[in-house]
Motif scaffolding. Structure first.
Motif, PDB file in Angstrom:
ATOM      1  N   LYS A 209       0.846  -1.186   0.000  1.00 24.80           N
ATOM      2  CA  LYS A 209       0.000   0.000   0.000  1.00 24.80           C
ATOM      3  C   LYS A 209       0.890   1.247   0.000  1.00 24.80           C
ATOM      4  O   LYS A 209       2.116   1.145   0.026  1.00 24.80           O
ATOM      5  CB  LYS A 209      -0.887   0.014   1.253  1.00 24.80           C
ATOM      6  N   ALA A 210       0.246   2.389  -0.020  1.00 23.79           N
ATOM      7  CA  ALA A 210       1.001   3.635  -0.027  1.00 23.79           C
ATOM      8  C   ALA A 210       1.829   3.798   1.241  1.00 23.79           C
ATOM      9  O   ALA A 210       2.883   4.448   1.227  1.00 23.79           O
ATOM     10  CB  ALA A 210       0.050   4.818  -0.187  1.00 23.79           C
ATOM     11  N   ASP A 211       1.350   3.210   2.337  1.00 24.52           N
ATOM     12  CA  ASP A 211       2.035   3.414   3.618  1.00 24.52           C
ATOM     13  C   ASP A 211       2.649   2.159   4.217  1.00 24.52           C
ATOM     14  O   ASP A 211       3.139   2.179   5.342  1.00 24.52           O
ATOM     15  CB  ASP A 211       1.063   4.014   4.630  1.00 24.52           C
ATOM     16  N   GLY A 212       2.607   1.034   3.477  1.00 20.87           N
ATOM     17  CA  GLY A 212       3.198  -0.155   4.065  1.00 20.87           C
ATOM     18  C   GLY A 212       2.978  -1.429   3.278  1.00 20.87           C
ATOM     19  O   GLY A 212       2.297  -1.436   2.243  1.00 20.87           O
ATOM     20  N   PHE A 213       3.564  -2.512   3.788  1.00 19.58           N
ATOM     21  CA  PHE A 213       3.431  -3.839   3.167  1.00 19.58           C
ATOM     22  C   PHE A 213       2.295  -4.601   3.838  1.00 19.58           C
ATOM     23  O   PHE A 213       2.200  -4.639   5.068  1.00 19.58           O
ATOM     24  CB  PHE A 213       4.736  -4.629   3.312  1.00 19.58           C
ATOM     25  N   ILE A 214       1.452  -5.198   3.015  1.00 17.43           N
ATOM     26  CA  ILE A 214       0.321  -5.958   3.528  1.00 17.43           C
ATOM     27  C   ILE A 214       0.782  -7.373   3.833  1.00 17.43           C
ATOM     28  O   ILE A 214       1.218  -8.111   2.958  1.00 17.43           O
ATOM     29  CB  ILE A 214      -0.823  -5.998   2.491  1.00 17.43           C
ATOM     30  N   VAL A 222       6.017   1.555   6.064  1.00 14.83           N
ATOM     31  CA  VAL A 222       7.183   2.023   5.309  1.00 14.83           C
ATOM     32  C   VAL A 222       7.338   3.504   5.603  1.00 14.83           C
ATOM     33  O   VAL A 222       6.401   4.287   5.397  1.00 14.83           O
ATOM     34  CB  VAL A 222       7.003   1.805   3.796  1.00 14.83           C
ATOM     35  N   SER A 223       8.487   3.906   6.084  1.00 12.78           N
ATOM     36  CA  SER A 223       8.705   5.314   6.426  1.00 12.78           C
ATOM     37  C   SER A 223       9.125   6.097   5.191  1.00 12.78           C
ATOM     38  O   SER A 223       9.541   5.536   4.174  1.00 12.78           O
ATOM     39  CB  SER A 223       9.780   5.433   7.505  1.00 12.78           C
ATOM     40  N   ARG A 224       9.025   7.417   5.255  1.00 18.48           N
ATOM     41  CA  ARG A 224       9.420   8.268   4.139  1.00 18.48           C
ATOM     42  C   ARG A 224      10.879   8.069   3.769  1.00 18.48           C
ATOM     43  O   ARG A 224      11.243   8.083   2.603  1.00 18.48           O
ATOM     44  CB  ARG A 224       9.176   9.733   4.494  1.00 18.48           C
ATOM     45  N   THR A 225      11.701   7.886   4.782  1.00 17.56           N
ATOM     46  CA  THR A 225      13.141   7.716   4.536  1.00 17.56           C
ATOM     47  C   THR A 225      13.427   6.519   3.634  1.00 17.56           C
ATOM     48  O   THR A 225      14.311   6.561   2.779  1.00 17.56           O
ATOM     49  CB  THR A 225      13.888   7.540   5.875  1.00 17.56           C
ATOM     50  N   TYR A 226      12.676   5.432   3.828  1.00 17.23           N
ATOM     51  CA  TYR A 226      12.937   4.193   3.109  1.00 17.23           C
ATOM     52  C   TYR A 226      11.979   3.976   1.925  1.00 17.23           C
ATOM     53  O   TYR A 226      12.134   2.997   1.192  1.00 17.23           O
ATOM     54  CB  TYR A 226      12.815   2.997   4.061  1.00 17.23           C
ATOM     55  N   MET A 227      11.003   4.874   1.720  1.00 18.02           N
ATOM     56  CA  MET A 227       9.947   4.631   0.741  1.00 18.02           C
ATOM     57  C   MET A 227      10.472   4.423  -0.671  1.00 18.02           C
ATOM     58  O   MET A 227      10.135   3.429  -1.342  1.00 18.02           O
ATOM     59  CB  MET A 227       8.957   5.796   0.747  1.00 18.02           C
ATOM     60  N   LYS A 228      11.282   5.320  -1.178  1.00 18.63           N
ATOM     61  CA  LYS A 228      11.741   5.239  -2.563  1.00 18.63           C
ATOM     62  C   LYS A 228      12.508   3.951  -2.825  1.00 18.63           C
ATOM     63  O   LYS A 228      12.247   3.246  -3.806  1.00 18.63           O
ATOM     64  CB  LYS A 228      12.607   6.452  -2.895  1.00 18.63           C
ATOM     65  N   GLU A 229      13.439   3.634  -1.942  1.00 21.57           N
ATOM     66  CA  GLU A 229      14.246   2.430  -2.116  1.00 21.57           C
ATOM     67  C   GLU A 229      13.405   1.170  -1.924  1.00 21.57           C
ATOM     68  O   GLU A 229      13.587   0.170  -2.629  1.00 21.57           O
ATOM     69  CB  GLU A 229      15.418   2.433  -1.132  1.00 21.57           C
ATOM     70  N   ALA A 230      12.464   1.207  -0.980  1.00 23.16           N
ATOM     71  CA  ALA A 230      11.598   0.049  -0.747  1.00 23.16           C
ATOM     72  C   ALA A 230      10.724  -0.232  -1.965  1.00 23.16           C
ATOM     73  O   ALA A 230      10.564  -1.388  -2.372  1.00 23.16           O
ATOM     74  CB  ALA A 230      10.723   0.285   0.482  1.00 23.16           C
TER      75      ALA A 230
END
Length: 246
Positions: A209-214, A222-230
């Motif tokens: 999802k936009a804010d995490g893994f289901i 998922v935090s903003r710091t790691y979002m792009k790489e994740a």
């Protein structure tokens, strides 16, 4: 079914003989080759990388250190199961950098060896065929050694200097430490750092999802710091998975 091929490498002939006796009780048809010098085993593996499915190896030799020998073996065979045995605990972390199956403290007992083959489901070939996929996280906590296969973990969290392994069966295993203590053991695996306090096993995800893994019962943030790489790593994971299943 072909008999299992096993190497025992130990400079102590008595210890090697006792181990062979235990193994033969459990696997009467096993083909066992004993070595008293670590370089003898290494030479054999160099000549015939696929001769053995399982190696029991002492770490403390007068010549080469067993960890170094295992590193050399991994250059020619990445799948063979390696079980270290020694009187010292000091090589424990190093052992799993070469994807050791287990680390046994001497003196060995029949019960210890029996548990090894129970874990392998009495089928070493089955293990060796997937050994690089079946990597493990290893640590010591409260005088006990833990070896947890990656495939058993959904995600890993941390809080207040405690690392929590959230298991596939719903259980949680705790240890003292920080997530960064396990980064080397998770490097190059299906685990993805998605937050300061979370690693997620992409093999266990049901989507993103936009804010995490289901996950099955939770959304791992998922935090903003790691979002792009994740997002990048997860896309690569899905692409590889799609190619693999075609």
């Amino acid at each position: 079914m072909k008999p299992i091929t096993i190497a025992i490498c130990d400079g102590n002939s008595r210890d090697a003989g006792v181990l062979e006796e235990y193994v033969r009780k459990l696997l009467p048809d096993a083909e066992i080759t004993k070595f008293t010098k670590s370089h003898q085993l290494l030479n054999r593996m160099t000549e015939n990388p696929n001769q053995f499915q399982l190696i029991f190896m002492e770490i403390e030799f007068e010549e080469e250190n067993g960890i170094w020998v295992a590193q050399e073996i991994r250059k020619v065979n990445k799948k063979v199961g390696i079980i270290f045995m020694t009187k010292s605990e000091k090589y424990y972390r190093q052992a799993f950098d070469v994807f050791a199956l287990q680390y046994l403290l001497k003196p060995l007992t029949y019960e210890k060896i029996e548990k090894i083959f129970y874990f392998l489901d009495s089928n070493v070939q089955r293990y060796s065929d997937r050994s690089m996929e079946e990597r493990s996280v290893c640590f010591r906590y409260r005088s006990r050694f833990y070896t947890i296969r990656h495939s058993e973990i959904q995600y890993i969290s941390s809080s207040l200097h405690t690392v929590n392994f959230h298991m596939e069966d719903g259980g949680i295993i705790h240890c003292r430490g920080k997530l960064c203590d396990f980064e080397d053991q998770l490097k190059g695996s299906s685990f993805l750092r998605c937050h300061q306090s979370f690693f997620v096993n992409m093999n266990k995800t049901m989507g993103m999802k936009a804010d995490g893994f289901i996950m099955r019962d939770i959304v791992v943030p998922v935090s903003r710091t790691y979002m792009k790489e994740a997002q990048k790593q997860y896309r690569n994971y899905l692409n590889e998975k799609e190619l693999f299943t075609k």
